[in-house]
Motif scaffolding. Sequence first.
Motif, short mmCIF file in Angstrom:
data_model
loop_
_atom_site.label_atom_id
_atom_site.label_comp_id
_atom_site.label_asym_id
_atom_site.label_seq_id
_atom_site.Cartn_x
_atom_site.Cartn_y
_atom_site.Cartn_z
N ARG A 1 0.27 -3.67 -6.81
CA ARG A 1 0.67 -4.16 -7.98
C ARG A 1 -0.25 -3.83 -9.20
N ARG A 2 -1.67 -3.77 -8.84
CA ARG A 2 -2.51 -3.64 -10.03
C ARG A 2 -2.74 -1.88 -10.24
N LEU A 3 -2.14 -0.98 -9.56
CA LEU A 3 -2.34 0.37 -9.62
C LEU A 3 -1.54 1.00 -10.76
N GLN A 4 -2.04 2.28 -11.36
CA GLN A 4 -1.40 2.91 -12.35
C GLN A 4 -0.16 3.61 -11.57
N GLY A 5 0.88 3.81 -12.23
CA GLY A 5 1.78 4.45 -11.79
C GLY A 5 3.09 3.72 -11.14
N TRP B 1 3.41 2.94 -8.13
CA TRP B 1 2.84 2.21 -7.03
C TRP B 1 2.93 0.82 -7.22
N ARG B 2 2.86 0.21 -8.56
CA ARG B 2 3.16 -1.05 -8.76
C ARG B 2 4.49 -1.84 -8.24
N PHE B 3 5.37 -0.81 -8.48
CA PHE B 3 6.58 -1.35 -8.21
C PHE B 3 6.93 -1.54 -6.51
N ALA B 4 5.92 -1.23 -5.77
CA ALA B 4 5.90 -1.47 -4.43
C ALA B 4 5.85 -2.79 -4.23
N TYR B 5 5.39 -3.71 -5.28
CA TYR B 5 5.11 -5.18 -5.17
C TYR B 5 6.57 -5.75 -4.74
N VAL B 6 7.82 -5.25 -5.28
CA VAL B 6 9.15 -5.87 -4.90
C VAL B 6 9.06 -6.13 -3.27
N PHE B 7 8.38 -5.32 -2.45
CA PHE B 7 8.33 -5.90 -1.14
C PHE B 7 7.75 -7.02 -0.82
N ILE B 8 7.12 -7.69 -1.61
CA ILE B 8 6.62 -9.03 -1.20
C ILE B 8 7.94 -9.96 -1.14
N THR C 1 0.37 -8.23 2.65
CA THR C 1 0.18 -8.85 1.44
C THR C 1 -0.89 -8.70 0.61
N ALA C 2 -1.99 -8.28 1.05
CA ALA C 2 -3.19 -7.52 0.48
C ALA C 2 -2.91 -6.25 0.01
N ALA C 3 -2.26 -5.36 0.85
CA ALA C 3 -1.62 -4.15 0.17
C ALA C 3 -0.82 -4.20 -0.81
#
Length: 128
Positions: free
Chosen positions: A74-78, A80-87, A67-69
């Motif tokens: 979610r706050r990073l450029q590029g 990478w923010r789309f990785a948040y969908v795995f929440i 959850t932290a990762a």
Amino acid sequence: MAIVLFDGECHFCDASVQFIIKRDPKGYFQFASLQSEVGRELLERYQVPKADSIVLIENGRYFLQSTAALKIARRLQGFWRFAYVFIAVPTGVRNFAYDKLAKNRYKWFGKKELCELPSQDIRQRFLS
């Protein structure tokens, strides 16, 4: 602003901090090692149960493991923010994979004896 607490003895954790810094040009994240006095004080203040890898403190709450990762990503450029969908993946499933990496990080990536000194502008993002 958010604070990332990390294992200051872990090569992988250090590389993760460097990864975050490069993709966080606005300086949203600040950092402290879990082993530092500041890190220990923050763990106590936020009553974080057992933390041995990564902790995110944001908006008065703490987040652990995957959850932290994901909240960091979610706050990073590029992209990478789309990785948040795995929440949306159940926490137990996410943390199973996270725990495998965390438990083997010293064996796979090694343990640090010395820390590199960051540049002055980056150093300001580390709490002491």
